[in-house]
Design an enzyme around this catalytic site. Structure first.
Site, PDB file in Angstrom:
ATOM      1  N   ALA A  66      54.049 -44.701  62.221  1.00 51.60           N
ATOM      2  CA  ALA A  66      53.057 -44.418  63.359  1.00 51.60           C
ATOM      3  C   ALA A  66      51.597 -44.152  62.413  1.00 51.60           C
ATOM      4  O   ALA A  66      51.859 -44.086  61.298  1.00 51.60           O
ATOM      5  CB  ALA A  66      53.496 -42.915  63.954  1.00 51.60           C
ATOM      6  N   GLY A 112      57.998 -44.289  62.274  1.00 52.00           N
ATOM      7  CA  GLY A 112      57.978 -45.059  63.619  1.00 52.00           C
ATOM      8  C   GLY A 112      58.676 -46.343  63.642  1.00 52.00           C
ATOM      9  O   GLY A 112      59.070 -47.070  64.686  1.00 52.00           O
ATOM     10  N   GLU A 115      62.106 -46.155  63.648  1.00 51.53           N
ATOM     11  CA  GLU A 115      62.666 -45.573  64.713  1.00 51.53           C
ATOM     12  C   GLU A 115      62.561 -46.806  65.796  1.00 51.53           C
ATOM     13  O   GLU A 115      63.367 -46.819  66.674  1.00 51.53           O
ATOM     14  CB  GLU A 115      61.729 -44.569  65.015  1.00 51.53           C
ATOM     15  CG  GLU A 115      62.066 -43.178  64.206  1.00 51.53           C
ATOM     16  CD  GLU A 115      61.086 -41.920  64.476  1.00 51.53           C
ATOM     17  OE1 GLU A 115      59.776 -42.294  64.331  1.00 51.53           O
ATOM     18  OE2 GLU A 115      61.286 -41.214  64.744  1.00 51.53           O
ATOM     19  N   GLU A 135      58.834 -39.020  57.174  1.00 49.41           N
ATOM     20  CA  GLU A 135      58.014 -37.957  57.566  1.00 49.41           C
ATOM     21  C   GLU A 135      57.803 -36.607  56.845  1.00 49.41           C
ATOM     22  O   GLU A 135      56.676 -36.103  57.115  1.00 49.41           O
ATOM     23  CB  GLU A 135      58.486 -37.851  59.079  1.00 49.41           C
ATOM     24  CG  GLU A 135      58.063 -39.002  60.039  1.00 49.41           C
ATOM     25  CD  GLU A 135      59.066 -40.027  60.158  1.00 49.41           C
ATOM     26  OE1 GLU A 135      60.006 -40.130  59.167  1.00 49.41           O
ATOM     27  OE2 GLU A 135      59.048 -40.816  61.095  1.00 49.41           O
TER      28      GLU A 135
HETATM   29  N1  COA Z   1      49.428 -45.163  59.151  1.00 44.97           N
HETATM   30  C1  COA Z   1      47.973 -45.582  59.162  1.00 44.97           C
HETATM   31  N2  COA Z   1      47.842 -46.509  58.411  1.00 44.97           N
HETATM   32  C2  COA Z   1      48.837 -47.117  57.321  1.00 44.97           C
HETATM   33  C3  COA Z   1      50.099 -46.884  57.560  1.00 44.97           C
HETATM   34  C4  COA Z   1      50.338 -45.969  58.499  1.00 44.97           C
HETATM   35  N3  COA Z   1      51.842 -45.565  58.673  1.00 44.97           N
HETATM   36  N4  COA Z   1      50.853 -47.389  56.673  1.00 44.97           N
HETATM   37  C5  COA Z   1      50.053 -48.395  55.975  1.00 44.97           C
HETATM   38  N5  COA Z   1      48.796 -48.045  56.578  1.00 44.97           N
HETATM   39  C6  COA Z   1      47.500 -48.710  56.022  1.00 44.97           C
HETATM   40  C7  COA Z   1      47.044 -48.104  54.725  1.00 44.97           C
HETATM   41  O1  COA Z   1      46.100 -46.893  54.840  1.00 44.97           O
HETATM   42  C8  COA Z   1      46.357 -49.389  54.242  1.00 44.97           C
HETATM   43  O2  COA Z   1      44.673 -49.159  55.015  1.00 44.97           O
HETATM   44  P1  COA Z   1      43.384 -49.512  54.258  1.00 44.97           P
HETATM   45  O3  COA Z   1      43.722 -50.760  53.537  1.00 44.97           O
HETATM   46  O4  COA Z   1      42.442 -49.517  55.286  1.00 44.97           O
HETATM   47  O5  COA Z   1      43.380 -48.418  53.290  1.00 44.97           O
HETATM   48  C9  COA Z   1      46.674 -50.568  54.797  1.00 44.97           C
HETATM   49  O6  COA Z   1      47.786 -49.999  55.727  1.00 44.97           O
HETATM   50  C10 COA Z   1      47.724 -51.050  53.766  1.00 44.97           C
HETATM   51  O7  COA Z   1      48.676 -50.103  53.130  1.00 44.97           O
HETATM   52  P2  COA Z   1      48.760 -49.681  51.353  1.00 44.97           P
HETATM   53  O8  COA Z   1      49.203 -48.454  51.367  1.00 44.97           O
HETATM   54  O9  COA Z   1      47.351 -50.102  50.869  1.00 44.97           O
HETATM   55  O10 COA Z   1      49.770 -50.799  51.123  1.00 44.97           O
HETATM   56  P3  COA Z   1      50.709 -50.393  49.756  1.00 44.97           P
HETATM   57  O11 COA Z   1      51.568 -51.946  49.564  1.00 44.97           O
HETATM   58  O12 COA Z   1      49.977 -50.082  48.679  1.00 44.97           O
HETATM   59  O13 COA Z   1      52.110 -49.419  50.351  1.00 44.97           O
HETATM   60  C11 COA Z   1      53.280 -48.490  52.064  1.00 44.97           C
HETATM   61  C12 COA Z   1      52.723 -49.721  51.454  1.00 44.97           C
HETATM   62  C13 COA Z   1      54.135 -48.923  53.110  1.00 44.97           C
HETATM   63  C14 COA Z   1      54.442 -47.872  50.842  1.00 44.97           C
HETATM   64  C15 COA Z   1      52.332 -47.434  52.361  1.00 44.97           C
HETATM   65  O14 COA Z   1      51.358 -48.042  53.306  1.00 44.97           O
HETATM   66  C16 COA Z   1      52.979 -46.319  53.103  1.00 44.97           C
HETATM   67  O15 COA Z   1      53.317 -45.331  52.310  1.00 44.97           O
HETATM   68  N6  COA Z   1      52.331 -46.189  54.233  1.00 44.97           N
HETATM   69  C17 COA Z   1      52.819 -44.986  55.183  1.00 44.97           C
HETATM   70  C18 COA Z   1      54.281 -45.007  55.511  1.00 44.97           C
HETATM   71  C19 COA Z   1      54.762 -43.680  56.336  1.00 44.97           C
HETATM   72  O16 COA Z   1      54.617 -42.483  55.821  1.00 44.97           O
HETATM   73  N7  COA Z   1      54.987 -43.865  57.470  1.00 44.97           N
HETATM   74  C20 COA Z   1      55.407 -42.851  58.359  1.00 44.97           C
HETATM   75  C21 COA Z   1      54.324 -42.333  59.190  1.00 44.97           C
HETATM   76  S1  COA Z   1      55.044 -41.031  60.179  1.00 44.97           S
END
Ligand code: COA
Length: 260
Positions: A66, A112, A115, A135
């Site tokens: 999400a 999400g 999910e 989460e």
């Molecule tokens: N919500 C909002 N933005 C998200 C996102 C999310 N769940 N997951 C990734 N993004 C965005 C990042 O903020 C970043 O945006 P920006 O370039 O404007 O800063 C872009 O996507 C790229 O992500 P980034 O984190 O730079 O890539 P990465 O390769 O370093 O890491 C992940 C990849 C998937 C490990 C990391 O993005 C992450 O942990 N995301 C969140 C996962 C999460 O907790 N999901 C559950 C949400 S309830």
């Protein structure tokens, strides 16, 4: 319909729905959930669509969760509303969708995103896929069905571990956990999903739809799945597809199902 956050293509009986926010790793904001709902509704109404493949744009992410930026300031009531709307518009809708939905998990499927993949009827992953419910690392819990569907798929102990550690598992571990049915290379993912979709589309989709209802009944509280199966089995005898399927078999020819 013009979509901003998703792609929806129909070809050869196949509806392909792709979450398309690659700069945010296809994270699900409200607008994307709404568009996915609209695309699924259009797919349900369109007789040309027999099977749906759900995937994400790019080679990095299916859906990275999400959209955290959207809910970080939410109140208790807004949090409840967010989860309830999501269930209604997308996750339960996909889980009970009358046409088969295959998730082609092409990268990160987190929160999400996992999910959503779990709401699909089954999952295929590419070798680079990573799955998890992170989460609790954000101070929240899975809110789009993850606490219910993950234990159904992988068992309670594994689900508890995944949810509590907030860790990710790779595609091969997901295969060992029965979270995905197949792991293929990234290049093979969509062709493989399409091949499976083609196999399904040759069958009676009226019967496939009834089978989805009967299987799902096992997971509904207060519903006796065996009774649902008996009812659906009996109803099948009244369909044109049943007449065609049985007479084709007895006459040693291929069935050409009318879909009624
Ligand atoms: N919500 C909002 N933005 C998200 C996102 C999310 N769940 N997951 C990734 N993004 C965005 C990042 O903020 C970043 O945006 P920006 O370039 O404007 O800063 C872009 O996507 C790229 O992500 P980034 O984190 O730079 O890539 P990465 O390769 O370093 O890491 C992940 C990849 C998937 C490990 C990391 O993005 C992450 O942990 N995301 C969140 C996962 C999460 O907790 N999901 C559950 C949400 S309830």
């Amino acid at each position: 319909m013009n979509y901003k956050n998703i792609l929806f293509e129909i070809e050869n009986g196949l509806g392909r729905i792709t979450v398309n926010r690659p700069s945010k790793l296809n994270a699900l904001n409200k607008a994307t959930i709404q568009e996915l709902h609209e695309a699924f509704t259009a797919a349900e109404d369109d007789d040309k669509v027999k099977v749906i493949i759900l995937t994400g744009t790019g080679e990095k992410a299916f859906v990275a969760g999400a959209d955290i930026s959207e809910f970080s300031e939410y109140s208790v009531e807004e949090g409840k509303e967010l989860a309830a709307r999501g269930h209604e518009l997308l996750f339960n809708y996909v889980a009970n969708f009358p046409k088969p939905v295959i998730a082609a998990v092409n990268g990160f499927a987190l929160g999400g995103g996992l999910e959503l993949a779990m709401a699909a009827h089954f999952r295929i992953a590419s070798e680079n896929a990573k799955m998890g419910l992170p989460e609790v690392s954000l101070g929240v819990i899975p809110g789009y069905g993850g606490t219910q569907r993950l234990p159904q798929l992988v068992g309670k102990g594994r689900a508890m571990e995944m949810i509590m550690t907030a860790g990710m598992i790779d595609a091969n571990q997901a295969l060992r956990y029965d979270l995905v049915n197949h792991v293929v290379t990234q290049e093979e993912l969509l062709p493989f999903a399409e091949k499976l979709a083609g196999k399904i589309a040759k069958n009676s989709l009226v019967a496939v739809s009834a089978a989805i209802r009967a299987v799902n009944a096992a997971y509904e509280t207060g519903v006796n799945g065996f009774e649902v199966e008996i009812e659906e089995f009996g109803n099948a005898f009244g369909t044109e597809d049943f007449s065609e399927g049985t007479s084709a078999f007895l006459n040693k020819r291929k069935a050409d199902f009318p879909g009624r």
